[in-house]
Design a protein around this motif. Structure first.
Motif, PDB file in Angstrom:
ATOM      1  N   ARG A  31      39.411  46.077  36.381  1.00 50.59           N
ATOM      2  CA  ARG A  31      40.553  46.899  36.784  1.00 50.59           C
ATOM      3  C   ARG A  31      41.598  46.018  37.474  1.00 50.59           C
ATOM      4  O   ARG A  31      41.403  44.819  37.622  1.00 50.59           O
ATOM      5  CB  ARG A  31      40.099  48.009  37.733  1.00 50.59           C
ATOM      6  CG  ARG A  31      39.018  48.915  37.156  1.00 50.59           C
ATOM      7  CD  ARG A  31      38.419  49.828  38.222  1.00 50.59           C
ATOM      8  NE  ARG A  31      37.237  50.533  37.737  1.00 50.59           N
ATOM      9  CZ  ARG A  31      37.245  51.780  37.297  1.00 50.59           C
ATOM     10  NH1 ARG A  31      38.371  52.472  37.293  1.00 50.59           N
ATOM     11  NH2 ARG A  31      36.140  52.364  36.879  1.00 50.59           N
ATOM     12  N   LYS A  32      42.704  46.633  37.878  1.00 55.77           N
ATOM     13  CA  LYS A  32      43.744  45.953  38.661  1.00 55.77           C
ATOM     14  C   LYS A  32      44.173  44.639  37.998  1.00 55.77           C
ATOM     15  O   LYS A  32      44.125  43.558  38.590  1.00 55.77           O
ATOM     16  CB  LYS A  32      43.250  45.671  40.084  1.00 55.77           C
ATOM     17  CG  LYS A  32      42.792  46.897  40.855  1.00 55.77           C
ATOM     18  CD  LYS A  32      43.963  47.737  41.295  1.00 55.77           C
ATOM     19  CE  LYS A  32      43.526  48.908  42.153  1.00 55.77           C
ATOM     20  NZ  LYS A  32      44.668  49.792  42.538  1.00 55.77           N
ATOM     21  N   ASP A  41      46.967  43.430  37.322  1.00 54.81           N
ATOM     22  CA  ASP A  41      48.114  42.746  37.913  1.00 54.81           C
ATOM     23  C   ASP A  41      47.728  41.895  39.120  1.00 54.81           C
ATOM     24  O   ASP A  41      48.542  41.116  39.621  1.00 54.81           O
ATOM     25  CB  ASP A  41      49.188  43.755  38.319  1.00 54.81           C
ATOM     26  CG  ASP A  41      48.652  44.864  39.205  1.00 54.81           C
ATOM     27  OD1 ASP A  41      47.488  45.249  39.044  1.00 54.81           O
ATOM     28  OD2 ASP A  41      49.408  45.356  40.060  1.00 54.81           O
ATOM     29  N   THR A  42      46.492  42.031  39.584  1.00 56.32           N
ATOM     30  CA  THR A  42      46.046  41.238  40.742  1.00 56.32           C
ATOM     31  C   THR A  42      45.197  40.042  40.327  1.00 56.32           C
ATOM     32  O   THR A  42      44.731  39.298  41.189  1.00 56.32           O
ATOM     33  CB  THR A  42      45.224  42.115  41.702  1.00 56.32           C
ATOM     34  OG1 THR A  42      43.986  42.482  41.068  1.00 56.32           O
ATOM     35  CG2 THR A  42      45.985  43.364  42.098  1.00 56.32           C
ATOM     36  N   PRO A  80      50.266  46.154  35.586  1.00 54.21           N
ATOM     37  CA  PRO A  80      48.999  46.849  35.882  1.00 54.21           C
ATOM     38  C   PRO A  80      48.387  47.561  34.675  1.00 54.21           C
ATOM     39  O   PRO A  80      47.168  47.752  34.621  1.00 54.21           O
ATOM     40  CB  PRO A  80      49.386  47.846  36.975  1.00 54.21           C
ATOM     41  CG  PRO A  80      50.857  47.996  36.894  1.00 54.21           C
ATOM     42  CD  PRO A  80      51.383  46.690  36.395  1.00 54.21           C
ATOM     43  N   GLU A 108      43.699  53.643  36.790  1.00 55.36           N
ATOM     44  CA  GLU A 108      44.756  53.893  37.767  1.00 55.36           C
ATOM     45  C   GLU A 108      45.628  55.056  37.294  1.00 55.36           C
ATOM     46  O   GLU A 108      45.746  55.321  36.101  1.00 55.36           O
ATOM     47  CB  GLU A 108      45.645  52.653  37.941  1.00 55.36           C
ATOM     48  CG  GLU A 108      44.912  51.427  38.454  1.00 55.36           C
ATOM     49  CD  GLU A 108      45.854  50.253  38.626  1.00 55.36           C
ATOM     50  OE1 GLU A 108      46.858  50.399  39.360  1.00 55.36           O
ATOM     51  OE2 GLU A 108      45.606  49.190  38.023  1.00 55.36           O
TER      52      GLU A 108
END
Length: 985
Positions: free
Chosen positions: A423-424, A426-427, A802, A879
């Motif tokens: 997940r996430k 973009d991080t 994201p 998300e």
């Protein structure tokens, strides 16, 4: 007399219902006792009539099943024909070759044989185990990881279908051995695993699938070959377990299969002193094993088939002929792969003469063989049809079944970091590393469908210095997706895993988060004790390499369980369930109950369009219920000779799709946050409009194109024809810094001129529907004013990154190579020449490539992600991006005077000449673009459709894509296919 008939009927019926060799009870057409009785009477009549016509030589011949290869010379075929015509052999077992060659040999053999031949194949993972040009199904250890036996039964049915199409009557499968020895050099991944119940149930499922479709199954290798450390092809293995242990574990699957009427049992070449202590005597040659245990103790009444008599486990101890007779005397009905049929026949005659065997002994086995032949349909033999044979063996349904089996087997053995599914996005800075694999494989390409990643590959036998170099390159990544590839099947070479690669993997795990995908034998897991996140895919092929990233990113669930124990930490039954689907799945039409063949019409439409020069190329994507089932690239970037072929990752200028993929999307987000309201006037957000006649424009009316704004303004014309030097420069310098074309830069103050022209543009006196770009120029400013971010930053941060839309961007030359971007027009306006890498729309170009009405570039895949988020009610990748209520509100119709939603286009309701397929439901929403693009989502059908092209190359005057309805015709194919599938009985 009447009572006697009833008694006979009752006795026959009891024998039929309770006989564990009554293969006919598995036939679905025999669904009543009377039908069963009639069938058994027909069988008896046929068997008796054939038997009565046989000489003793012909009876002896029926016992032999010889090996045949369709990839050998004509002399080999002639040798078998000699055995058929002169020794009356009963069957042929096919090994390596090709389907058409084998079918021709089969027809020839059957034609020359006085009695119908039983044709067999040793196809544990389907006919592909022996034949080229056919579908390779998973090995049994892979199947052992699957929880649901129903899909294994389906595999058995499909393998049976293929066998019947090839004229094959028996498949020497399943392997019913319980593999409880990790060092087993011959069974290993051919077994369903180490648990007797798992092995038994999956063997039964495989058997049932085949026999229900009319193909005889043969379980092997009785009484169980799973706990050996020797290969009986080369020597005689010895099993020293006592009878209690054998009955408890090894015999269990064979007992279950016997109880359920399996047609054949193969005897194993192993020495088991607890069964027969005669030195160097294999159980395949032991009456104790076959008559006392298999026949009497297990109650088995079907065919007993010897393992191949050319194997060293028996051939080292007995001469040809002598060995065949020994095998028959032990209780084998069919003598497989005899080395010398004439010598064996001679031995049989000598034994008959000496009284070692009797004709009744032979007849007993021949009756079993003839019954089996009847059950396989050989009482009504028909030749194999050669036409379309390869096509019939490789159906889309069979290909999907293969894929589904591999999907169901995927096993997550560890998820300690709770990284799966990822997940996430973009991080994370993500890299992939293939140890033993290559770049540009389905593994890396599928990762790219989900996330931006840098790809690495290294030879599995690389020296330490090479691994150290890769380790250094990977030091800057948050997450490394490691695939262990090119593995070996057996433990003798540690499954092909080098010590250097293991040392590297442990070092990498100390520096970065690692997700390891193992494309090989699960026994190899003992090497990966320190890795916290591990998935097992059991085999390496294009399917498993494509599936793996989908599991990692949440497109496919992981439900498999380890079928064997690799170590204390990795025991049989281990499996972390990952059942949440959070992203798109990439699959086949059959996954949705559709037919791939129905979508070949799309190929024809696109090929027609390219041939007619409606466009140089395109991408087409279809998804239903969150599953992408059609994703293709066609044609080339341009019409020029040698132009690059379009790839599914290439990036197209979306033109007005920007209105929904950036602008409306952003406004919806702000609407959810309460920062943007539809009752507001434009000047509520843009104070510089207080003195403009646009001051009181209602934003809702602007989104509906009912605000009275002009359709567009050709701003570039102010710079033509005699002011080019005043407004443009061939170098980026001084006040000329806005790139608008190849080596062409616009004066920095011209955007002010554009906005001044919009602010002072006249409104229609009676506002009505008029499609307009101008409002979307201004909505970009609204987003920036409310958010305090640039429009690019806002869309990238809140959506593109994201969501994994990592190939979607304004001004794509900042991120991508020019050859990844599809060019548009050869312009004759202020940008003379090919527009390539810069936005085609003149107004958007003059604003630096970023505007609310045009400017976004993207491949079809990224747009599919966006449309799926809409169809999901605002969530994607674990998300939430928008509320479901906001999506429903904006995508609904809001006016009686036009078809549109808020920012979104909708199907035409008053005519058939709309932007969508005629079958699109009223709830459908999306948009099209001037450059030859279109994207539509239909909530009623769960359907997304993406089409991107550069139809304006080389000229924007080319309207063939529109006049020939290419986009809508392709869209309609999807609806027709869905309706066709609903009509399938």
């Amino acid at each position: 007399m009447k009572m006697r008939v009833i008694l006979i009927f009752s006795t026959l019926l009891t024998l039929i219902l309770f006989s564990n060799n009554s293969f006919t009870v598995n036939r679905p057409d025999l669904d009543t006792p009377s039908k069963l009785l009639q069938e058994e009477l027909k069988k008896k009549l046929w068997v008796d009539s054939v038997l009565q016509s046989m000489t003793i030589d012909e009876k002896i011949g029926q016992l032999f099943m010889v090996a045949a290869y369709s990839n050998r010379a004509k002399s080999h075929e002639d040798e078998i024909l000699h055995l058929i015509e002169n020794y009356h052999i009963g069957g042929v077992l096919f090994f390596q070759g090709g389907p058409v060659r084998q079918a021709k040999m089969t027809n020839n053999f059957q034609k020359k044989s006085k009695y119908p031949l039983m044709i067999a194949i040793d196809g544990e993972w389907g006919v592909s185990m022996r034949l080229d040009s056919t579908i390779v199904f998973p090995r049994q250890l892979t199947l052992g990881a699957i929880k649901d036996e129903a899909i294994i039964r389906e595999m058995g049915k499909e393998i049976a279908r293929q066998c019947r199409r090839l004229g094959i009557h028996m498949n020497l499968a399943p392997v019913a051995d319980v593999n409880n020895n990790p060092l087993n050099p011959v069974i290993n991944d051919r077994s369903f695993g180490e648990d007797k119940f798992n092995v038994a149930l999956k063997s039964l499922a495989y058997m049932s699938g085949m026999q229900n479709e009319g193909v005889l199954a043969c379980a092997k290798h009785f009484p169980g070959h799973g706990d050996t450390d020797k290969d009986s092809h080369y020597t005689l293995p010895v099993i020293r377990h006592n009878m209690s242990r054998l009955r408890e574990i090894e015999l269990y699957p064979f007992q279950l299969l016997s109880n359920h009427g399996i047609a054949g049992m193969m005897s194993a070449h192993m020495h088991i002193p607890a069964i027969d202590s005669t030195p160097n005597l294999a159980v395949s040659l032991s009456e104790n094993a076959l008559k006392d245990i298999l026949r009497d103790e297990l109650g088995y009444e079907g065919l007993i088939i010897s393992d191949a008599l050319n194997m060293k486990g028996v051939s080292d101890f007995f001469k040809p002929g002598e060995l065949d007779l020994k095998a028959f005397q032990a209780g084998n009905d069919i003598l497989l792969f005899p080395e010398n049929v004439p010598a064996a026949v001679e031995k049989f005659h000598l034994a008959l003469k000496s009284g070692e065997i009797s004709e009744s002994d032979i007849t007993e086995s021949v009756v079993r063989i003839l019954k089996a032949k009847y059950n396989a349909g050989l009482n009504q033999y028909s030749r194999v049809e050669i036409n379309n044979l390869v096509e019939d063996l490789n159906t889309d349904e069979a290909k999907w079944l293969r894929r589904s089996l591999f999907e169901h087997a995927v096993t997550t053995v560890r998820n300690e970091d709770n990284l799966l599914p990822v997940r996430k996005l973009d991080t994370l800075k993500i890299a992939s590393l293939s140890i033993g694999g290559k770049l540009e494989s389905p593994y890396q390409k599928t990762i790219d469908l989900y996330s931006k990643a840098t790809h690495f590959a290294i030879d599995k036998n690389a020296v330490q210095a090479q691994f150290d170099g890769v380790l250094k390159e990977l030091s800057g990544y948050d997450l490394v997706l490691v695939s262990m590839q090119s593995m070996g099947r057996f433990s003798r070479n540690n499954f092909g895993i080098s010590q250097n690669s293991l040392r590297f993997l442990n070092q990498l795990n100390e520096k970065s988060r690692v997700i390891l995908s193992v494309f090989g034998n699960p026994y190899s897991l003992k090497n990966f004790q320190s890795i916290p996140n591990i998935l097992v895919f059991y085999e390496e092929n294009e399917v498993t390499l494509h599936i793996a990233p989908q599991v990692i990113f949440g497109g496919i669930p992981s439900t498999g369980l380890l079928p064997v124990t690799a170590s204390y930490d990795f025991k049989a039954g281990t499996g972390v369930l990952l059942e949440e689907k959070i992203r798109l799945k990439y699959t086949e039409a059959e996954d949705l109950g559709l037919r791939t063949s129905d979508f070949k019409k799309i190929d024809k439409i696109v090929e027609e369009a390219i041939k007619n020069k409606a466009m140089p190329g395109c991408q087409v994507l279809l998804a239903k219920d969150g599953k992408v089932f059609f994703h293709k690239a066609y044609g080339n970037h341009t019409y020029d000779e040698g132009s690059k072929e379009v790839e599914v990752s290439d990036i197209y200028d979306l033109a007005s799709i920007t209105k929904i993929s950036a602008t409306t999307l952003s406004l919806m987000h702000l609407y959810d946050l309460g920062l943007f309201t539809l009752q507001s006037s434009l000047s509520d957000y843009l104070s510089d409009l207080n003195n403009s006649n646009l001051k009181n424009l209602n934003v809702r009316k602007m989104l509906l194109h009912e605000a009275g704004l002009r359709s567009w303004i050709p701003f570039y014309k102010k710079t033509l024809p005699d002011k080019l030097q005043e407004y443009y420069c061939n170098e980026q310098m001084g006040c000329f810094t806005i790139p608008v074309g190849n080596n062409l830069y616009l004066r920095n103050d011209f955007p002010d001129t554009i906005y001044s022209n919009i602010h002072t543009s006249e409104l229609s006196r009676r506002p009505e529907y008029r499609y307009s770009d101008l409002g979307f120029y201004l909505f970009k400013d609204v987003v920036e004013e409310i958010s305090g971010m640039t429009f690019e930053e806002f869309t990238e941060k809140n959506f593109y990154l994201p969501m994994g839309m990592h190939r979607t961007a304004f001004k794509p030359l900042r991120y991508f190579d020019l050859n990844e971007i599809v060019p548009t027009e050869v312009s004759a306006d202020f940008r003379v020449g090919l527009i390539h890498g810069n936005v085609h729309d003149q107004g958007a170009a003059m604003l630096g490539g970023v505007s609310g009405h045009a400017g976004v570039f993207s491949p079809a895949n990224d747009l599919a992600i966006l449309m799926q988020m809409f169809l999901n009610g605002g969530h994607y990748g674990g998300e939430r991006f928008l509320s479901e209520e906001t999506i429903e509100f904006f995508t609904s119709r809001h006016s009686r005077s036009n078809r549109r939603g808020l920012g979104f286009d909708k199907p035409e309701t008053s005519s058939s000449n709309g932007p969508t397929a005629k079958s699109a439901s009223p709830s459908t929403f999306g948009h099209s673009g001037f450059t030859g693009t279109g994207v539509w989502a239909d909530p009623e059908y769960g359907l997304s459709y993406v089409f991107v092209s550069n139809r304006i190359h080389p000229s924007a005057t080319n309207r063939k894509l529109i006049s020939e309805n290419i986009r809508t015709r392709i869209h309609q194919v999807a609806y027709d296919a869905i309706k066709n599938s609903q009509n399938v009985p």
